[in-house]
Scaffold this motif. Structure first.
Motif, mmCIF file in Angstrom:
data_model
loop_
_atom_site.group_PDB
_atom_site.id
_atom_site.type_symbol
_atom_site.label_atom_id
_atom_site.label_comp_id
_atom_site.label_asym_id
_atom_site.label_seq_id
_atom_site.Cartn_x
_atom_site.Cartn_y
_atom_site.Cartn_z
ATOM 1 N N ALA A 65 0.802 -1.285 0.059
ATOM 2 C CA ALA A 65 -0.178 -0.150 -0.491
ATOM 3 C C ALA A 65 1.184 1.688 0.411
ATOM 4 N N HIS A 66 1.906 1.398 0.193
ATOM 5 C CA HIS A 66 2.581 2.441 0.114
ATOM 6 C C HIS A 66 3.540 2.914 -1.494
ATOM 7 N N ALA A 67 3.531 4.092 -1.564
ATOM 8 C CA ALA A 67 4.059 4.235 -2.520
ATOM 9 C C ALA A 67 5.363 4.473 -3.277
ATOM 10 N N GLU A 68 5.843 4.236 -2.271
ATOM 11 C CA GLU A 68 7.531 4.341 -2.297
ATOM 12 C C GLU A 68 7.625 2.764 -2.661
ATOM 13 N N ARG A 69 8.953 3.194 -3.339
ATOM 14 C CA ARG A 69 9.970 1.402 -3.025
ATOM 15 C C ARG A 69 10.082 0.883 -1.914
ATOM 16 N N VAL A 70 10.265 -0.134 -1.136
ATOM 17 C CA VAL A 70 10.533 0.205 -0.346
ATOM 18 C C VAL A 70 11.302 -2.116 0.415
ATOM 19 N N SER A 71 12.402 -2.033 0.520
ATOM 20 C CA SER A 71 12.694 -3.628 0.731
ATOM 21 C C SER A 71 12.111 -4.114 2.263
ATOM 22 N N LEU A 72 12.131 -5.264 1.864
ATOM 23 C CA LEU A 72 11.791 -6.266 3.212
ATOM 24 C C LEU A 72 12.358 -5.749 4.383
ATOM 25 N N THR A 73 14.102 -5.480 4.664
ATOM 26 C CA THR A 73 15.081 -5.808 5.258
ATOM 27 C C THR A 73 14.527 -4.020 5.387
ATOM 28 N N SER A 74 14.736 -2.944 4.911
ATOM 29 C CA SER A 74 14.713 -1.761 4.786
ATOM 30 C C SER A 74 13.729 -1.208 5.389
ATOM 31 N N TYR A 75 12.512 -1.865 5.805
ATOM 32 C CA TYR A 75 10.885 -1.791 6.586
ATOM 33 C C TYR A 75 11.768 -2.249 8.097
ATOM 34 N N ILE A 76 12.152 -3.380 7.934
ATOM 35 C CA ILE A 76 11.967 -4.104 8.772
ATOM 36 C C ILE A 76 13.590 -2.785 10.476
ATOM 37 N N ALA A 77 14.033 -2.665 9.149
ATOM 38 C CA ALA A 77 15.990 -2.307 9.435
ATOM 39 C C ALA A 77 14.695 -0.293 10.632
ATOM 40 N N ARG A 78 14.083 0.455 9.928
ATOM 41 C CA ARG A 78 13.267 1.605 10.483
ATOM 42 C C ARG A 78 12.373 0.839 11.182
ATOM 43 N N SER A 79 12.234 -0.262 11.142
ATOM 44 C CA SER A 79 10.995 -0.195 12.368
ATOM 45 C C SER A 79 12.110 -0.214 13.679
ATOM 46 N N LEU A 80 13.448 -0.932 13.678
ATOM 47 C CA LEU A 80 14.261 -1.084 14.497
ATOM 48 C C LEU A 80 14.284 0.190 15.233
ATOM 49 N N ALA A 81 14.906 0.830 13.957
ATOM 50 C CA ALA A 81 15.407 2.070 14.914
ATOM 51 C C ALA A 81 14.315 2.825 15.181
ATOM 52 N N CYS A 82 13.143 2.655 14.951
ATOM 53 C CA CYS A 82 11.613 3.537 15.394
ATOM 54 C C CYS A 82 11.459 2.651 17.617
ATOM 55 N N ALA A 83 11.451 1.788 17.443
ATOM 56 C CA ALA A 83 11.700 1.104 18.782
ATOM 57 C C ALA A 83 13.110 1.319 19.631
ATOM 58 N N VAL A 84 14.283 1.091 18.786
ATOM 59 C CA VAL A 84 15.154 2.559 20.185
ATOM 60 C C VAL A 84 14.696 3.540 19.651
ATOM 61 N N ASN A 85 14.169 4.278 19.063
ATOM 62 C CA ASN A 85 14.001 5.535 19.717
ATOM 63 C C ASN A 85 13.254 6.113 20.426
ATOM 64 N N GLU A 86 12.497 4.976 20.758
ATOM 65 C CA GLU A 86 11.429 4.813 21.431
ATOM 66 C C GLU A 86 12.632 4.171 23.289
ATOM 67 N N ASN A 87 13.568 3.527 23.176
ATOM 68 C CA ASN A 87 13.040 3.244 24.054
ATOM 69 C C ASN A 87 15.495 3.689 23.889
ATOM 70 N N ARG A 88 16.402 4.198 24.208
ATOM 71 C CA ARG A 88 17.107 4.411 23.577
ATOM 72 C C ARG A 88 18.227 3.779 24.630
ATOM 73 N N ALA A 89 18.163 3.429 25.368
ATOM 74 C CA ALA A 89 18.507 2.415 26.285
ATOM 75 C C ALA A 89 19.059 1.553 26.378
ATOM 76 N N MET A 90 18.553 0.903 24.488
ATOM 77 C CA MET A 90 18.919 -0.250 24.234
ATOM 78 C C MET A 90 20.307 -0.254 24.015
ATOM 79 N N HIS A 91 20.327 1.357 22.861
ATOM 80 C CA HIS A 91 21.495 1.152 22.294
ATOM 81 C C HIS A 91 22.785 2.473 23.021
ATOM 82 N N ALA A 92 22.503 1.830 24.157
ATOM 83 C CA ALA A 92 23.825 2.588 25.586
ATOM 84 C C ALA A 92 25.108 1.827 25.515
ATOM 85 N N TYR A 93 26.041 2.685 25.652
ATOM 86 C CA TYR A 93 27.008 2.227 25.113
ATOM 87 C C TYR A 93 28.200 2.546 27.528
ATOM 88 N N ARG A 94 28.693 1.469 27.583
ATOM 89 C CA ARG A 94 29.409 1.845 28.887
ATOM 90 C C ARG A 94 30.489 2.700 28.538
#
Length: 279
Positions: A65-94
């Motif tokens: 249903a999306h107008a632009e070309r997006v691969s399944l990998t890019s879709y999953i990657a963007r979803s991961l970025a959105c999830a980490v953006n909600e919980n930035r402790a998931m990419h914390a570094y000591r």
């Protein structure tokens, strides 16, 4: 005793005198030092892995249903970025022994397969600030990374290419400082890793990578299985996924909750929603 030693020596000499089996020699690609260094840094982490799966049909409906070309990998990657953006402790570094660094931007580090010296090997490509880029832009970057010359705006910038061609003792000195400075690590490696090798397999298959990242997503193959729907068996497609996390920073329960939220985002199509100032 002496006779036994002489027999062993004689057998060893006989082995050494045997003709070499037919073979060819080729140089070891110097850029594979990137792989060696990443593995060495990854073995320093106390990594835990969470294997799970997500249904593919909702993702494909959103992509269709999306107008632009997006691969399944890019879709999953963007979803991961959105999830980490909600919980930035998931990419914390000591940072030292008593502090954690939580970056504002999520830099997704992809493994892109390229032909180098007559052989294929993965090289690192970083999509910077992925939470502020639409899925179509991530897809376009990844497509360009598969073609752009190494060290010239594509994967592995010129300075990194030079670094990984240095002798190992010099690289180890540099890594000593990189692993102690989260900002340097982010610049060189990114903050969240993604590896996608499912397209090379058939049926349920997934690789658990050795990774130096706090959080790494491994995208596996798509498999089919029967599920019950209204009491009737129905065939569904599921994609195999794994989240590898640094246990020094992320515990099992938070990782479980994060995976649940990430899976919900995959099914809801959050990756294709319009960007807002809060993204």
């Amino acid at each position: 005793m002496a006779r036994g030693v002489l027999e062993v020596v004689a057998q060893l000499l006989a082995l050494l005198r045997q003709p070499r089996p037919p073979s060819t020699q080729q140089p070891y690609p110097r850029l594979r030092n990137f792989i060696l260094d990443v593995m060495a840094e990854g073995r320093r982490k106390n990594t835990i892995n969470l294997l799970f799966e997500a249904e593919v049909a909702p993702m494909r409906r959103h992509l269709a249903a999306h107008a632009e070309r997006v691969s399944l990998t890019s879709y999953i990657a963007r979803s991961l970025a959105c999830a980490v953006n909600e919980n930035r402790a998931m990419h914390a570094y000591r940072h030292g022994k008593s502090r954690l660094t939580l970056f504002e931007d999520i830099d997704l580090a992809f493994m892109v397969e390229r032909a180098i010296g007559g052989a294929s090997m993965p090289v690192n490509y970083i999509v910077r600030a992925a939470q502020r880029k639409p899925a179509a832009a991530i897809h376009a970057e990844l497509q360009a990374a598969k073609q752009a010359p190494l060290g010239q705006g594509g994967p592995m910038p010129a300075i990194e290419k030079f670094f990984f061609e240095l002798p190992r003792p010099l690289r180890r000195i540099v890594w000593f400082f990189i692993r102690r400075d989260p900002a340097m690590f982010k610049d060189l490696v990114g903050t969240v890793g993604i590896t996608s090798m499912g397209m090379h397999a058939q049926g349920a298959a997934l690789i658990l990578p050795i990774t130096p990242m706090t959080l790494t997503l491994s995208i596996g193959a798509i498999s089919r299985r029967l599920v019950l729907e209204d009491g009737q068996p129905v065939e569904r497609e599921f994609i195999q996924l794994n989240l590898g996390a640094d246990h020094d920073i992320i515990d099992g329960a938070p990782l479980m909750r994060f995976s649940t939220r990430f899976k919900a985002m995959l099914e809801a199509g959050c990756a294709l929603e319009p960007l807002t100032l809060g993204n």
